[in-house]
Design a protein around this motif. Structure first.
Motif, PDB file in Angstrom:
ATOM      1  N   GLN A   1      89.499   0.701  74.775  1.00  0.00           N
ATOM      2  CA  GLN A   1      88.143   1.046  74.465  1.00  0.00           C
ATOM      3  C   GLN A   1      87.059  -0.007  75.047  1.00  0.00           C
ATOM      4  O   GLN A   1      86.026   0.354  75.380  1.00  0.00           O
ATOM      5  CB  GLN A   1      87.737   1.381  73.210  1.00  0.00           C
ATOM      6  CG  GLN A   1      88.026  -0.074  72.203  1.00  0.00           C
ATOM      7  CD  GLN A   1      87.439   0.210  70.769  1.00  0.00           C
ATOM      8  OE1 GLN A   1      86.353   0.627  70.737  1.00  0.00           O
ATOM      9  NE2 GLN A   1      88.277  -0.145  69.856  1.00  0.00           N
TER      10      GLN A   1
ATOM     11  N   SER B   1      82.321  -7.286  71.011  1.00  0.00           N
ATOM     12  CA  SER B   1      82.735  -5.793  70.863  1.00  0.00           C
ATOM     13  C   SER B   1      81.305  -5.052  70.611  1.00  0.00           C
ATOM     14  O   SER B   1      81.140  -4.079  70.954  1.00  0.00           O
ATOM     15  CB  SER B   1      83.864  -5.287  70.256  1.00  0.00           C
ATOM     16  OG  SER B   1      83.921  -5.570  68.908  1.00  0.00           O
ATOM     17  N   TYR B   2      80.804  -5.809  69.276  1.00  0.00           N
ATOM     18  CA  TYR B   2      79.524  -5.166  68.948  1.00  0.00           C
ATOM     19  C   TYR B   2      78.470  -4.932  69.900  1.00  0.00           C
ATOM     20  O   TYR B   2      77.515  -4.074  69.808  1.00  0.00           O
ATOM     21  CB  TYR B   2      79.066  -5.601  67.654  1.00  0.00           C
ATOM     22  CG  TYR B   2      78.226  -6.952  67.883  1.00  0.00           C
ATOM     23  CD1 TYR B   2      76.799  -6.879  68.005  1.00  0.00           C
ATOM     24  CD2 TYR B   2      78.870  -8.311  67.723  1.00  0.00           C
ATOM     25  CE1 TYR B   2      76.044  -7.988  68.180  1.00  0.00           C
ATOM     26  CE2 TYR B   2      78.143  -9.388  68.202  1.00  0.00           C
ATOM     27  CZ  TYR B   2      76.897  -9.179  68.087  1.00  0.00           C
ATOM     28  OH  TYR B   2      75.753 -10.510  68.269  1.00  0.00           O
TER      29      TYR B   2
ATOM     30  N   GLN C   1      74.233   7.298  74.656  1.00  0.00           N
ATOM     31  CA  GLN C   1      74.972   8.284  74.010  1.00  0.00           C
ATOM     32  C   GLN C   1      74.973   9.594  74.345  1.00  0.00           C
ATOM     33  O   GLN C   1      75.828  10.508  74.097  1.00  0.00           O
ATOM     34  CB  GLN C   1      74.304   8.484  72.630  1.00  0.00           C
ATOM     35  CG  GLN C   1      74.296   7.294  71.644  1.00  0.00           C
ATOM     36  CD  GLN C   1      73.856   7.654  70.026  1.00  0.00           C
ATOM     37  OE1 GLN C   1      74.424   8.748  69.669  1.00  0.00           O
ATOM     38  NE2 GLN C   1      73.003   7.092  69.647  1.00  0.00           N
TER      39      GLN C   1
ATOM     40  N   ASP D   1      84.102   5.496  71.190  1.00  0.00           N
ATOM     41  CA  ASP D   1      84.247   4.077  71.280  1.00  0.00           C
ATOM     42  C   ASP D   1      83.125   3.480  70.813  1.00  0.00           C
ATOM     43  O   ASP D   1      83.346   2.152  70.659  1.00  0.00           O
ATOM     44  CB  ASP D   1      84.009   3.996  73.052  1.00  0.00           C
ATOM     45  CG  ASP D   1      85.239   4.147  73.589  1.00  0.00           C
ATOM     46  OD1 ASP D   1      86.224   4.372  73.041  1.00  0.00           O
ATOM     47  OD2 ASP D   1      85.420   4.489  74.921  1.00  0.00           O
ATOM     48  N   HIS D   2      82.037   4.178  70.492  1.00  0.00           N
ATOM     49  CA  HIS D   2      80.702   3.285  69.994  1.00  0.00           C
ATOM     50  C   HIS D   2      80.293   3.791  68.694  1.00  0.00           C
ATOM     51  O   HIS D   2      79.422   3.194  68.027  1.00  0.00           O
ATOM     52  CB  HIS D   2      79.874   3.514  70.970  1.00  0.00           C
ATOM     53  CG  HIS D   2      79.099   4.659  71.513  1.00  0.00           C
ATOM     54  ND1 HIS D   2      78.081   5.386  70.662  1.00  0.00           N
ATOM     55  CD2 HIS D   2      79.520   5.403  72.463  1.00  0.00           C
ATOM     56  CE1 HIS D   2      77.909   6.420  71.230  1.00  0.00           C
ATOM     57  NE2 HIS D   2      78.843   6.791  72.159  1.00  0.00           N
ATOM     58  N   GLN D   3      80.533   4.949  68.416  1.00  0.00           N
ATOM     59  CA  GLN D   3      80.320   5.680  67.109  1.00  0.00           C
ATOM     60  C   GLN D   3      80.936   5.135  66.026  1.00  0.00           C
ATOM     61  O   GLN D   3      82.192   5.141  65.951  1.00  0.00           O
ATOM     62  CB  GLN D   3      80.200   7.053  67.055  1.00  0.00           C
ATOM     63  CG  GLN D   3      79.150   7.635  67.808  1.00  0.00           C
ATOM     64  CD  GLN D   3      79.197   9.222  68.006  1.00  0.00           C
ATOM     65  OE1 GLN D   3      80.392   9.872  67.474  1.00  0.00           O
ATOM     66  NE2 GLN D   3      78.490   9.953  68.593  1.00  0.00           N
TER      67      GLN D   3
ATOM     68  N   PHE E   1      73.425   1.952  73.657  1.00  0.00           N
ATOM     69  CA  PHE E   1      73.617   3.033  72.818  1.00  0.00           C
ATOM     70  C   PHE E   1      72.735   3.253  71.623  1.00  0.00           C
ATOM     71  O   PHE E   1      72.216   4.499  71.335  1.00  0.00           O
ATOM     72  CB  PHE E   1      75.071   3.226  72.508  1.00  0.00           C
ATOM     73  CG  PHE E   1      76.158   3.160  73.369  1.00  0.00           C
ATOM     74  CD1 PHE E   1      76.101   4.503  74.282  1.00  0.00           C
ATOM     75  CD2 PHE E   1      77.007   2.086  73.896  1.00  0.00           C
ATOM     76  CE1 PHE E   1      76.968   4.648  75.236  1.00  0.00           C
ATOM     77  CE2 PHE E   1      77.859   2.523  74.708  1.00  0.00           C
ATOM     78  CZ  PHE E   1      78.045   3.711  75.548  1.00  0.00           C
TER      79      PHE E   1
ATOM     80  N   LEU F   1      84.074   0.660  77.507  1.00  0.00           N
ATOM     81  CA  LEU F   1      82.731   0.199  77.493  1.00  0.00           C
ATOM     82  C   LEU F   1      82.058  -0.655  78.330  1.00  0.00           C
ATOM     83  O   LEU F   1      80.915  -0.547  78.447  1.00  0.00           O
ATOM     84  CB  LEU F   1      82.660  -0.320  75.801  1.00  0.00           C
ATOM     85  CG  LEU F   1      82.878   0.819  74.779  1.00  0.00           C
ATOM     86  CD1 LEU F   1      83.170  -0.126  73.159  1.00  0.00           C
ATOM     87  CD2 LEU F   1      81.550   1.481  74.461  1.00  0.00           C
TER      88      LEU F   1
ATOM     89  N   ARG G   1      79.269  -1.972  72.017  1.00  0.00           N
ATOM     90  CA  ARG G   1      79.065  -0.811  71.153  1.00  0.00           C
ATOM     91  C   ARG G   1      77.539  -0.500  70.888  1.00  0.00           C
ATOM     92  O   ARG G   1      77.198   0.608  70.764  1.00  0.00           O
ATOM     93  CB  ARG G   1      79.631  -0.858  69.753  1.00  0.00           C
ATOM     94  CG  ARG G   1      81.287  -0.949  69.925  1.00  0.00           C
ATOM     95  CD  ARG G   1      82.046  -1.024  68.719  1.00  0.00           C
ATOM     96  NE  ARG G   1      81.872   0.189  67.652  1.00  0.00           N
ATOM     97  CZ  ARG G   1      82.812   0.323  66.820  1.00  0.00           C
ATOM     98  NH1 ARG G   1      84.113  -0.128  66.856  1.00  0.00           N
ATOM     99  NH2 ARG G   1      82.889   1.562  66.183  1.00  0.00           N
ATOM    100  N   HIS G   2      76.670  -1.564  71.075  1.00  0.00           N
ATOM    101  CA  HIS G   2      75.380  -1.283  70.346  1.00  0.00           C
ATOM    102  C   HIS G   2      74.332  -1.224  71.636  1.00  0.00           C
ATOM    103  O   HIS G   2      73.567  -0.261  71.535  1.00  0.00           O
ATOM    104  CB  HIS G   2      75.008  -2.463  69.452  1.00  0.00           C
ATOM    105  CG  HIS G   2      75.548  -2.043  68.180  1.00  0.00           C
ATOM    106  ND1 HIS G   2      76.755  -2.786  67.796  1.00  0.00           N
ATOM    107  CD2 HIS G   2      75.325  -1.545  67.058  1.00  0.00           C
ATOM    108  CE1 HIS G   2      77.057  -2.492  66.780  1.00  0.00           C
ATOM    109  NE2 HIS G   2      76.206  -1.434  66.266  1.00  0.00           N
TER     110      HIS G   2
ATOM    111  N   HIS H   1      78.568  -0.552  80.181  1.00  0.00           N
ATOM    112  CA  HIS H   1      77.712  -1.890  79.955  1.00  0.00           C
ATOM    113  C   HIS H   1      77.352  -2.487  81.251  1.00  0.00           C
ATOM    114  O   HIS H   1      76.273  -2.789  81.438  1.00  0.00           O
ATOM    115  CB  HIS H   1      78.293  -2.916  79.047  1.00  0.00           C
ATOM    116  CG  HIS H   1      77.618  -3.936  78.558  1.00  0.00           C
ATOM    117  ND1 HIS H   1      76.346  -3.597  77.614  1.00  0.00           N
ATOM    118  CD2 HIS H   1      77.519  -5.270  78.647  1.00  0.00           C
ATOM    119  CE1 HIS H   1      75.764  -4.510  77.295  1.00  0.00           C
ATOM    120  NE2 HIS H   1      76.272  -5.622  77.803  1.00  0.00           N
TER     121      HIS H   1
END
Ligand SMILES: [Zn+2]
Length: 373
Positions: free
Chosen positions: A187, A264-265, A330, A338-340, A272, A191, A268-269, A195
């Motif tokens: 993941q 990783s945050y 999104q 992977d991000h939700q 998105f 991601l 993910r953020h 990014h």
């Protein structure tokens, strides 16, 4: 080799000559993918990709080529262009109607499969590639390109000016370093493709260099840089460079030289969920040789506040989001899990962090779930 269907669109020119092409390739769902769950760290790190050739095509044999899409978005109507050493240039050889995110596939050349077909050169003339290369072509004698008219294909066109070589990198092979994750996961590889492409897209927006030139930014001596100097920094960012993309723990990011790591945050953020974190811009400042004495890293009022490269990057990304001009978010990223973070219903994971709310709503096999946003 993946299963594929070829449709031959036919039309006639004024002489009644049947023209075909580009040949239409339909990649079936279920084509193999890169960066799949279960792939080893070695497999993840072995794939090098380029911003300026994000759909990577390589001649494999006399009659086949490998296509790898590093774009984490399902693409439509991707036109494949080939040039032949000492022969025709920029010939449209295939139209891939559906190219799923992260597809890896080996394909036979359409002019080998259908040697009777006619292909269309850039100037509109019909080419009988079958009689020239119907039995194959040496691997070193062909080059590939891609293009498309969809919104995302047009946006990916901008990235052809960014000569970055990229790969996921395991900075903690011995699993004994406190700041790097022990083993990057599939993941993270997925991601990172979103990014880094989003970052490249941001820094190549038409007015970003102007905004950077106008932003008060200090150098390592704490002196405000001239507009010309800042344009030079921007040009250096967009010069040929390699990035080893890593995932950090306990800190938000680490960067310098070819090292670019974020938590990783952050993967993910950012992009998105509204540019809540400027870590990546701070680390790019380090990559470009700037210390914490310069506002290429921290803002003039500390952290992400005030003036500087990081506050500018965050503000610019928010403006792009308002203008619906984010490359990958999104709405089109192909791997939402992977991000939700699921906060209610099917597949509940955890409550939302303090800076997010459980207001997202989606369905998984018909089961409703909420996610943090
Ligand atoms: Zn720093």
């Amino acid at each position: 080799m993946a299963q594929l269907t070829v449709r031959l669109p036919q039309s006639c020119d004024s002489d009644g000559l049947a023209l075909t092409g580009p040949q239409s390739l339909v990649l079936r769902l279920g084509s193999p993918r890169i960066f799949r769950d279960g792939d080893s760290v070695a497999q993840l790190g072995s794939l090098v990709y380029r911003t300026d050739a994000i759909i990577r095509m390589t001649a494999k044999t006399f009659t086949t080529f490998e296509l790898v899409s590093f774009v984490p978005v399902d693409l439509e109507d991707v036109e494949i262009i080939m040039s032949f050493q000492g022969g025709p240039q920029n010939v449209s050889v295939a139209l891939i109607e559906d190219l799923p995110a992260h597809t890896i596939v080996e394909l036979e050349y359409a002019f080998v499969t259908y040697p009777e077909g006619l292909f269309v050169a850039q100037d509109g003339t019909a080419l009988d590639l079958g009689s020239m290369y119907g039995t194959g072509v040496a691997t070193g004698q062909v080059t590939f390109a891609y293009r498309g008219t969809s919104t995302i294909m047009q946006r990916l066109e901008h990235l052809k000016s960014v000569p970055w070589a990229l790969r996921l990198y395991d900075f903690d092979a011995g699993n004994n370093h406190e700041n790097w994750i022990d083993d990057p996961e599939p993941q993270h590889a997925r991601l990172w493709t979103a990014h880094i492409l989003n970052v490249a897209y941001l820094v190549t927006r038409p007015n970003f260099a102007d905004r950077m030139a106008a932003e008060p930014i200090t150098d390592n001596q704490g002196t405000l840089m001239s507009a010309e100097a800042k344009r030079g920094v921007h040009a250096r960012l967009l010069s040929p460079r390699s990035f080893n993309l890593g995932v950090v723990t306990t800190v938000s990011g680490l960067g310098g030289g070819s090292t670019l790591g974020v938590a990783s945050y952050v993967l993910r953020h950012d992009f998105f969920y509204g540019q809540q974190d400027g870590t990546t811009y701070h680390e790019l400042g380090h990559v470009l040789g700037y210390s914490h004495a310069s506002t290429m890293t921290y803002g003039s009022e500390g952290g992400k506040a005030g003036k500087g490269f990081t506050p500018l990057g965050m503000a610019f990304a928010r403006e792009m989001e308002v203008a619906n001009d984010i490359l990958i978010d999104q709405s089109n990223y192909a791997f939402p899990d992977d991000h939700q973070i699921r906060c209610t219903g099917a597949g509940f994971e955890q409550a939302c962090s303090w800076f997010m709310q459980c207001t997202g709503l989606a369905y998984d096999d018909g089961d409703e779930y909420g996610y943090c946003e």
